[in-house]
Design a protein around this motif. Structure first.
Motif, short mmCIF file in Angstrom:
data_model
loop_
_atom_site.label_atom_id
_atom_site.label_comp_id
_atom_site.label_asym_id
_atom_site.label_seq_id
_atom_site.Cartn_x
_atom_site.Cartn_y
_atom_site.Cartn_z
N HIS A 241 0.81 -1.22 0.00
CA HIS A 241 0.00 0.00 0.00
C HIS A 241 0.84 1.27 0.00
CE1 HIS A 241 -3.55 -2.29 0.37
NE2 HIS A 241 -3.47 -2.56 1.65
N ALA A 323 -2.55 -5.71 0.20
CA ALA A 323 -3.80 -6.34 -0.24
C ALA A 323 -3.39 -7.63 -0.96
CB ALA A 323 -4.57 -5.42 -1.18
N LYS A 351 -8.58 -4.56 -3.31
CA LYS A 351 -8.22 -3.15 -3.24
C LYS A 351 -9.45 -2.26 -3.33
CE LYS A 351 -4.57 -2.01 -5.71
NZ LYS A 351 -3.64 -1.99 -6.87
#
Length: 631
Positions: A241, A323, A351
């Motif tokens: 991320h 993710a 996501k």
């Protein structure tokens, strides 16, 4: 002695080959010829000994060739070398005794020629072992020199003097050959090392030393071959991320450390037979044989827990997080290519839904295909005339007159009919089409607003993507000039997400347009962070209270208190407060009493076409409007 690579190249010296068979045959033919024709018992004994040695040598060669075990071959090699040394001693003695016993000149010449030929041939054959080359020359040559000295004739003395020179010459030749062999082996080894290094670099990521894309595909195929076609293999697709934030905030060196740390964590919590690869700048792939989906879920939970722990870098602790999209070969797909596609779709779903992990289900592919189709249709919608701009009025809660129209885009698909803005606006945002669409809406709405009375303003929603686009402010001013609409009549509605993502761009954009008297409204107030710092740092003329405070399920005393507080703050700051979602007279009256200045909702009017907006204005000019019911 040559390096190991060189010794392996000369293993054939110990195995049976044509040269060994011919040499063995020549040995036996010459020694037995000399022994039988001379009648010497000593030569006869040497011939018998040679026969035994040749038999042993050939037997060892056959045994060496028959076994593939390296340890057995390693033990046989010195036995072969010892046997050959005894053979050289036998040949040297045979030549020496043939001279010393003064047998027939022809037989003596045959024995001497044979012995010297053998003595000069062995150094070449043993060039990869210089010690053994000298040993063979000594074992053959020294008995002959002693025999020549024993005879003492001029010819024999010359022979005794020249044989050491011959030995030195052959030793020099042996050393030269050995040196060349070493160079060849060294160059070959260097090329092999370079080739292996290039091969490694071609299949691995230079930063993390994990496999790269090509290496992953090769390793995954090998994994399938190893476990067979019936083995389930879970493919986990990771996306970090915060890598971009770390690169921009702490530098790329910190970003590299983050990648290496995440790679180390993945290795630490996965089985030894797992295939792990860095697939992109911030993406990783992990393929693991699993017994069932439940087993895969346990693995995903374990890996996700490890990867989502904070990471300590040089200057800060970073909660990078990932993710994960998961697909299982044998359940979700039958081929590697479809497995990759399924895992990637699951990752995108994770996501979008802001989940830590997501397992692939077939319905995802259908929705993804529909999304791709809608994306293509959206690109062509403007050109095909499927888009239209509608206008919803904002009503003055004190006078009931129209103060402004908000421009809203509508899409009528030729096959699917009306498509909700809640569906295609986020899609336009994600694909970047919102820039083209937003510019088109602004231009169309400005042309319509130019025909309205001057006191009626135009409100247009603006996305963060539009504000970040190069020349965004100039594009809006150009659209106003083309339509002949004064900038002071335009109100741009922006949400709090603009300031969370691009503070610098937002300030520059707003400052550029504020200097031309364009107005700004803070839209959907109360649904985000609702930070009062935005009102302090940026100049807003309006605050639009989100409809959830007006007609949502949580409407009550608390929401009414919030509306009153915002309205009071707006009065002190000189801002107008717009209440969205008004559906009843009671709501309109309550919001007016709470201090809201403008109202918008179905109670007054739904969004209408440009012609419908003109009709509403015409009715108002003729005092036929129905908005005064809110007074």
């Amino acid at each position: 002695m040559l390096p190991p690579l060189g010794r392996r190249n000369y293993d054939s010296d110990f195995a049976p080959h044509l040269g060994l068979v011919l040499a063995s045959g020549a040995n036996l033919a010459i020694v037995w010829t000399g022994a039988l024709l001379s009648g010497s018992r000593l030569l006869f004994a040497l011939a018998v000994a040679m026969t035994v040695l040749v038999t042993i040598r050939l037997g060892l060669a056959l045994l060496y060739a028959a076994t593939s075990r390296s340890i057995v071959r390693k033990r046989l090699a010195p036995v072969v070398l010892g046997t050959e040394a005894i053979m050289s001693t036998n040949i040297g003695l045979f030549g020496a005794f043939a001279l010393a016993l003064q047998i027939d000149n022809h037989l003596a010449m045959l024995a001497l020629a044979y012995s010297l030929t053998y003595a000069t041939g062995m150094p070449v054959r043993c060039a990869n072992r210089p010690f053994y080359a000298r040993l063979h020359m000594g074992l053959v040559g020294i008995p002959i020199i002693l025999a020549a000295l024993y005879l003492g004739t001029p010819g024999m003395l010359v022979l005794a003097l020249t044989l050491p020179g011959l030995a030195i010459t052959m030793d020099t030749l042996t050393q030269s050959i050995y040196s060349n062999l070493c160079n060849i082996v060294r160059i070959s080894q260097e090329r092999k090392d370079v080739s292996e290094q290039y091969h490694f670099l071609a299949l691995h990521d230079g930063l993390t030393n994990l496999l790269n894309r090509d290496g992953f595909h090769h390793a995954l195929e090998d994994l399938r071959v190893k476990y067979g076609p019936d083995q389930r293999i879970a493919l986990l697709w990771f996306d970090l991320h915060r890598l971009r934030d770390v690169n921009e905030g702490q530098g790329y060196a910190a970003g590299d450390k983050l990648l290496c740390e995440m790679a180390r964590r993945m290795r630490a919590c996965t089985p030894d037979d797992a295939v792990l690869a860095r697939f992109g700048s911030d993406e990783f792939l992990l393929a693991v044989p699993v017994a069932s989906r439940a087993n895969a879920e346990q693995l995903v939970n374990r890996v996700s827990d490890r990867l989502n722990r904070p990471v300590r870098l040089d200057f800060a602790v970073v909660e990078a997080g990932t993710a994960i999209g998961v697909a299982i070969l044998g359940e979700d797909s039958a081929t590697v290519s479809h497995l990759m596609q399924a895992a990637n779709i699951a990752l995108m779903q994770a996501k979008e839904e802001k989940r830590l992990s997501c397992f692939y289900v077939p319905d995802m592919s259908r929705r993804r295909a529909e999304r791709k189709e809608m994306e293509r249709d959206l690109r062509a919608a403007i050109m095909r005339g499927e888009m239209a701009v509608h206008f919803q009025p904002l009503i003055d809660l004190d006078t009931g007159s129209i103060r402004c129209f908000e421009a809203l885009v509508r899409w009528t698909h030729p096959e699917k009919g009306q498509i909700s803005p809640e569906v295609f606006i986020p899609l336009a945002e994600e694909t970047g089409q919102i820039i083209t669409l937003g510019n088109w809406v602004t231009a169309q709405a400005a042309r319509a607003a130019a025909t309205w009375p001057e006191h009626v303003k135009l409100a247009v929603n603006l996305s963060p993507t539009q504000m970040r686009a190069p020349g965004a402010a100039l594009g809006i001013l150009h659209a106003l000039r083309q339509a002949g609409l004064a900038p002071s009549r335009l109100v741009l509605e922006v949400t709090e997400s603009v300031f969370l993502e691009e503070n610098v761009h937002a300030r520059r954009f707003m400052d550029d347009l504020a200097r031309t008297q364009v107005h700004f409204a803070l839209d959907d107030f109360g649904t985000g962070y609702s930070s009062l710092s935005y009102l302090h740092r940026y100049h807003f003329d309006k605050i639009k209270i989100d409809r959830s405070f007006v007609c949502g399920p949580e409407v009550g005393a608390h929401s009414d208190a919030i509306i009153r507080a915002v309205a009071g703050m707006g009065r002190k700051l000189g801002m107008e407060i717009v209440a969205e979602g008004i559906e009843t007279l009671e709501q309109a009256q309550s919001l007016r009493r709470a201090g809201c200045t403008l109202g918008q909702g179905f109670y007054y009017s739904r969004a209408v076409t440009a012609q419908g907006a003109q009709e509403l204005l015409a009715r108002e000019a003729e005092n036929l409007n129905h908005f005064d019911i809110a007074l």
